[in-house]
Design a protein around this motif. Structure first.
Motif, short mmCIF file in Angstrom:
data_model
loop_
_atom_site.label_atom_id
_atom_site.label_comp_id
_atom_site.label_asym_id
_atom_site.label_seq_id
_atom_site.Cartn_x
_atom_site.Cartn_y
_atom_site.Cartn_z
N UNK A 3 10.85 -1.01 -13.46
CA UNK A 3 10.77 -1.46 -14.85
C UNK A 3 9.36 -1.19 -15.37
N UNK A 4 9.28 -0.42 -16.44
CA UNK A 4 8.00 -0.03 -17.04
C UNK A 4 8.04 -0.27 -18.54
N UNK A 5 6.89 -0.13 -19.14
CA UNK A 5 6.78 -0.16 -20.60
C UNK A 5 6.20 1.17 -21.05
N UNK A 6 6.78 1.72 -22.12
CA UNK A 6 6.39 3.03 -22.59
C UNK A 6 5.99 2.97 -24.05
N UNK A 7 5.10 3.85 -24.45
CA UNK A 7 4.62 3.91 -25.83
C UNK A 7 4.72 5.34 -26.33
N UNK A 8 5.26 5.50 -27.54
CA UNK A 8 5.30 6.78 -28.22
C UNK A 8 4.57 6.61 -29.56
N UNK A 9 3.77 7.60 -29.91
CA UNK A 9 3.11 7.54 -31.22
C UNK A 9 2.97 8.94 -31.78
N UNK A 10 2.96 9.04 -33.10
CA UNK A 10 2.68 10.32 -33.75
C UNK A 10 2.03 10.05 -35.10
N UNK A 11 1.56 11.12 -35.72
CA UNK A 11 0.89 11.01 -37.01
C UNK A 11 1.92 11.25 -38.11
N UNK A 12 1.98 10.32 -39.05
CA UNK A 12 2.94 10.45 -40.17
C UNK A 12 2.54 11.63 -41.06
N UNK A 13 3.52 12.49 -41.36
CA UNK A 13 3.26 13.62 -42.24
C UNK A 13 2.33 14.66 -41.67
N UNK A 14 2.32 14.80 -40.35
CA UNK A 14 1.36 15.71 -39.72
C UNK A 14 1.63 17.18 -40.10
N UNK A 15 2.90 17.53 -40.28
CA UNK A 15 3.22 18.92 -40.60
C UNK A 15 2.57 19.35 -41.92
N UNK A 16 2.67 18.49 -42.93
CA UNK A 16 2.07 18.84 -44.23
C UNK A 16 0.55 18.83 -44.14
N UNK A 17 -0.01 17.94 -43.31
CA UNK A 17 -1.47 17.91 -43.15
C UNK A 17 -1.96 19.17 -42.46
N UNK A 18 -1.22 19.63 -41.45
CA UNK A 18 -1.65 20.80 -40.69
C UNK A 18 -1.66 22.07 -41.54
N UNK A 19 -0.85 22.10 -42.60
CA UNK A 19 -0.79 23.29 -43.45
C UNK A 19 -2.02 23.42 -44.34
N UNK A 20 -2.78 22.34 -44.49
CA UNK A 20 -3.93 22.34 -45.40
C UNK A 20 -5.24 22.68 -44.69
N UNK A 21 -5.22 22.79 -43.37
CA UNK A 21 -6.47 23.00 -42.63
C UNK A 21 -6.33 24.22 -41.73
N UNK A 22 -7.48 24.80 -41.42
CA UNK A 22 -7.50 25.93 -40.49
C UNK A 22 -7.25 25.42 -39.07
N UNK A 23 -6.86 26.29 -38.16
CA UNK A 23 -6.63 25.85 -36.78
C UNK A 23 -7.86 25.19 -36.15
N UNK A 24 -9.06 25.72 -36.44
CA UNK A 24 -10.27 25.14 -35.87
C UNK A 24 -10.51 23.72 -36.39
N UNK A 25 -10.31 23.52 -37.70
CA UNK A 25 -10.49 22.19 -38.27
C UNK A 25 -9.43 21.22 -37.76
N UNK A 26 -8.23 21.71 -37.60
CA UNK A 26 -7.14 20.86 -37.13
C UNK A 26 -7.37 20.44 -35.68
#
Length: 279
Positions: free
Chosen positions: A172-195
């Motif tokens: 029996x374990x406890x697990x955590x999942x997390x992600x950034x809301x709206x990350x796809x639209x955010x990633x489109x506004x920045x260069x790969x280096x900035x991201x």
């Protein structure tokens, strides 16, 4: 010496009372040799091939037994060390007893020094091998888990490698999942280096919180983070720790968001899900 003592020669037999080596007349020595010939009573010495086989057997046999005592985890323990020393003493004592028994009852001479030395060489080789194997295992554990576990948890695994069970187990374990809301639209506004720079700063802080709450980092998938609590080192309050980690992560993201807004960076918001159950 006196003239009458010129024919006296020292022999291997000692006096029982004084312990001094006896002197025997030469004619008595000749008489003993003649009697041995008549009785066909001779000393027989082991052949070099037999001696070599015994040396090899004792050397590699002691080495093999000592390394097998460690088992699969190769963790040195006081008990295993005592067993190893006891085996060496028993083997040496048994070999000496057999040698003297064969000499006394069958006039058979065996080499004692070389096989005895071979036992100690095998023991020393086993000790060195176990030390190097244990050291290699500790290094492997540290390198393997250094990116996924808190250093204190890694030290616990190094001290108790038996807690790592290959093949998996139900727990029996406890697990955590997390992600950034709206990350796809955010990633489109920045260069790969900035991201990448933005993600590195964010994921580094999330990883730090996971480690500080005794969690195990499972993986990153883009902006997503997966971690679990209660393995590989087991503890009962893993559900409390995962909830605490989720709260601290949200608080930390809030601080980072305020700073990022001032720097013209996106105001990141994260979503977190936790669950406890058999895994």
């Amino acid at each position: 010496r006196m003239p009458e003592e010129k024919d006296l020669f020292p022999v291997a037999i000692k006096e029982k009372k004084t312990g001094k080596r006896n002197l025997m007349y030469g004619v008595e020595i000749h008489a003993n040799v003649i009697q041995n010939v008549l009785d066909n009573n001779f000393l027989t010495q082991s052949s070099p091939a037999v001696d070599i086989c015994i040396i090899i057997l004792f050397c590699f046999g002691t080495f093999f037994i000592l390394t097998r005592l460690k088992g699969r985890n190769f963790q040195r323990t006081f008990t295993s060390e005592l067993i190893g020393i006891a085996i060496v003493i028993i083997v040496v004592s048994g070999f000496l007893f057999c040698s003297f028994y064969l000499f006394k009852h069958y006039n058979y001479i065996t080499i004692i020094s070389h096989p005895t030395l071979a036992i100690f060489v095998g023991y020393s080789g086993g000790v060195v091998y176990n030390y190097l194997t244990e050291r290699k295992q500790k290094t492997l554990i540290k390198n393997l888990f250094s990116h996924y576990l808190n250093p204190s948890v890694i030290n616990e695994l190094v001290l108790h490698p038996e807690k790592i069970r290959l093949g998996g187990e139900r727990r029996e374990l406890s697990v955590l999942f997390s992600d950034i809301a709206g990350f796809t639209s955010i990633s489109e506004k920045y260069s790969p280096e900035e991201l990448i720079a933005l993600l590195n700063e964010y994921l580094s802080e999330m990883t730090r919180i996971i480690f500080e709450t005794s969690g195990t980092l499972d993986k990153f998938e883009g902006d997503a983070v997966m971690a679990f609590w209660g393995a590989p080192v087991s503890f009962s309050d893993h559900a409390v720790k995962v909830c605490h980690a989720a709260i601290v992560m949200q608080k930390e993201v809030k601080k980072m968001r305020e700073q990022w807004v001032q720097e013209g960076k996106p105001a990141l918001r994260i979503r977190i899900g936790v669950n406890t159950g058999e895994m």
